[in-house]
Motif scaffolding. Structure first.
Motif, PDB file in Angstrom:
ATOM      1  N   LEU A 197       0.853  -1.191   0.000  1.00  0.00           N
ATOM      2  CA  LEU A 197       0.000   0.000   0.000  1.00  0.00           C
ATOM      3  C   LEU A 197       0.886   1.236   0.000  1.00  0.00           C
ATOM      4  N   TYR A 221       1.282   5.471  -0.216  1.00  0.00           N
ATOM      5  CA  TYR A 221       0.567   6.693   0.146  1.00  0.00           C
ATOM      6  C   TYR A 221       1.346   7.935  -0.276  1.00  0.00           C
ATOM      7  N   LEU A 248      -1.007   7.685   5.355  1.00  0.00           N
ATOM      8  CA  LEU A 248      -0.449   6.388   5.694  1.00  0.00           C
ATOM      9  C   LEU A 248      -0.787   6.010   7.139  1.00  0.00           C
ATOM     10  N   ASP A 306      -4.531   5.300   7.722  1.00  0.00           N
ATOM     11  CA  ASP A 306      -4.954   4.021   7.159  1.00  0.00           C
ATOM     12  C   ASP A 306      -4.396   2.859   7.976  1.00  0.00           C
ATOM     13  N   LEU A 307      -3.155   3.010   8.455  1.00  0.00           N
ATOM     14  CA  LEU A 307      -2.546   1.977   9.285  1.00  0.00           C
ATOM     15  C   LEU A 307      -3.292   1.852  10.621  1.00  0.00           C
ATOM     16  N   TYR A 312      -6.367  -0.083  10.010  1.00  0.00           N
ATOM     17  CA  TYR A 312      -5.983  -1.482   9.815  1.00  0.00           C
ATOM     18  C   TYR A 312      -5.784  -2.176  11.170  1.00  0.00           C
ATOM     19  N   ALA A 320       2.705  -6.322   9.579  1.00  0.00           N
ATOM     20  CA  ALA A 320       2.637  -5.068   8.829  1.00  0.00           C
ATOM     21  C   ALA A 320       3.951  -4.306   8.972  1.00  0.00           C
ATOM     22  N   LEU A 338       5.939  -0.783   8.431  1.00  0.00           N
ATOM     23  CA  LEU A 338       5.794   0.670   8.302  1.00  0.00           C
ATOM     24  C   LEU A 338       7.139   1.210   7.831  1.00  0.00           C
ATOM     25  N   THR A 397       1.529  -7.134   4.957  1.00  0.00           N
ATOM     26  CA  THR A 397       1.142  -5.875   4.335  1.00  0.00           C
ATOM     27  C   THR A 397       2.228  -4.838   4.572  1.00  0.00           C
ATOM     28  N   TRP A 398       2.591  -4.134   3.519  1.00  0.00           N
ATOM     29  CA  TRP A 398       3.546  -3.030   3.612  1.00  0.00           C
ATOM     30  C   TRP A 398       2.801  -1.701   3.508  1.00  0.00           C
ATOM     31  N   PHE A 399       3.014  -0.829   4.468  1.00  0.00           N
ATOM     32  CA  PHE A 399       2.494   0.536   4.441  1.00  0.00           C
ATOM     33  C   PHE A 399       3.675   1.465   4.179  1.00  0.00           C
ATOM     34  N   ASP A 451       5.355   5.084   1.819  1.00  0.00           N
ATOM     35  CA  ASP A 451       5.046   6.306   1.070  1.00  0.00           C
ATOM     36  C   ASP A 451       5.740   6.266  -0.290  1.00  0.00           C
TER      37      ASP A 451
END
Length: 241
Positions: free
Chosen positions: A4, A6, A12, A15-16, A19, A189, A191, A228-230, A232
């Motif tokens: 994902l 951003y 970011l 949304d995290l 989640y 996840a 960040l 899941t990768w968050f 930018d």
């Protein structure tokens, strides 16, 4: 894997936070508790602030148990202690009960601290398989995650465990969950934001041929869970190229 991307850090983190809340709700509904492993350093501070202030009424915090993916070998009152950072930016805002927070005891020698932390996790899971609901991870610009640094013994540790490691370039010990323990989680996840993460991210996500020793974050690949990768746009700049 879900990537994902951003435009802004604000988007970011929001949304995290959503989640995290969604996973917490599902875990509490299914098991009446949410086992949540935190990441340290500076990157998650804003996320922790959002969760513990703007979103504090969206989670039943009485049913959340907090753990740490890794810890620096410093006293608990040291500003570099991940537990203190989480306390200031997260726990204090919510008056979390102390018996719901699993700190790593750095008054012990690193090897002993790792052993005792694993014992406390085992006790919490009451002999059952250790499967955390959510593990948050950061990634350094050298592609380390938790305290699994390049070219260290932790890269090759294949045990579902907590271990200590000497990080030569930092001239210090760390205590960390091993990659196999992380990979048992229901959800993991990452960040990662900023241009300084772009080179590492290019290799961790983009390389077909893996080099775990150089890029330890490549080790993270949940066995039965979701990754899941968050990130930018700056962090994926080289990946897109």
């Amino acid at each position: 894997m879900n990537l994902l991307i951003y435009k802004t850090l604000e988007e970011l983190n929001q949304d995290l936070a959503d989640y995290v809340i969604k996973i917490a709700e599902m875990a509490i509904e299914d098991n009446d508790r949410f086992n949540f492993v935190l990441t340290g350093g500076n990157s998650p501070k804003e996320l922790y602030r959002i969760l513990s202030t703007d979103c504090k009424d969206r989670i039943d915090w009485e049913k959340v148990y907090f753990f740490f993916g890794d810890e620096r070998n410093v006293p608990a009152d040291d500003e570099n202690y991940n537990g203190l950072m989480a306390k200031k930016n997260f726990f204090d805002n919510l008056n979390i009960k102390t018996d719901h927070i699993f700190y790593i005891d750095t008054t012990l020698a690193p090897e002993k601290a790792a052993i005792e932390y694993k014992k406390s996790i085992d006790k919490h899971f009451d002999g059952n398989d250790i499967v955390f609901d959510l593990i948050l991870l950061g990634m350094g610009d050298d592609a380390h995650t938790a305290s699994i640094f390049p070219h260290t013994t932790l890269v090759k540790n294949q045990e579902v465990d907590v271990d200590s490691v000497f990080v030569e370039k930092l001239n210090t010990y760390r205590i960390s969950l091993t990659a196999p323990l992380i990979n048992k989680a229901e959800n993991v996840a990452f960040l990662a934001f900023g241009e300084n993460k772009a080179e590492a991210l290019k290799h961790v996500i983009g390389d077909e041929e893996k080099n775990f020793d150089t890029y330890p974050a490549q080790l993270i690949n949940p066995t039965d869970g979701k990754l899941t990768w968050f990130v930018d746009e700056a962090a994926v700049k080289l990946l897109e190229e």
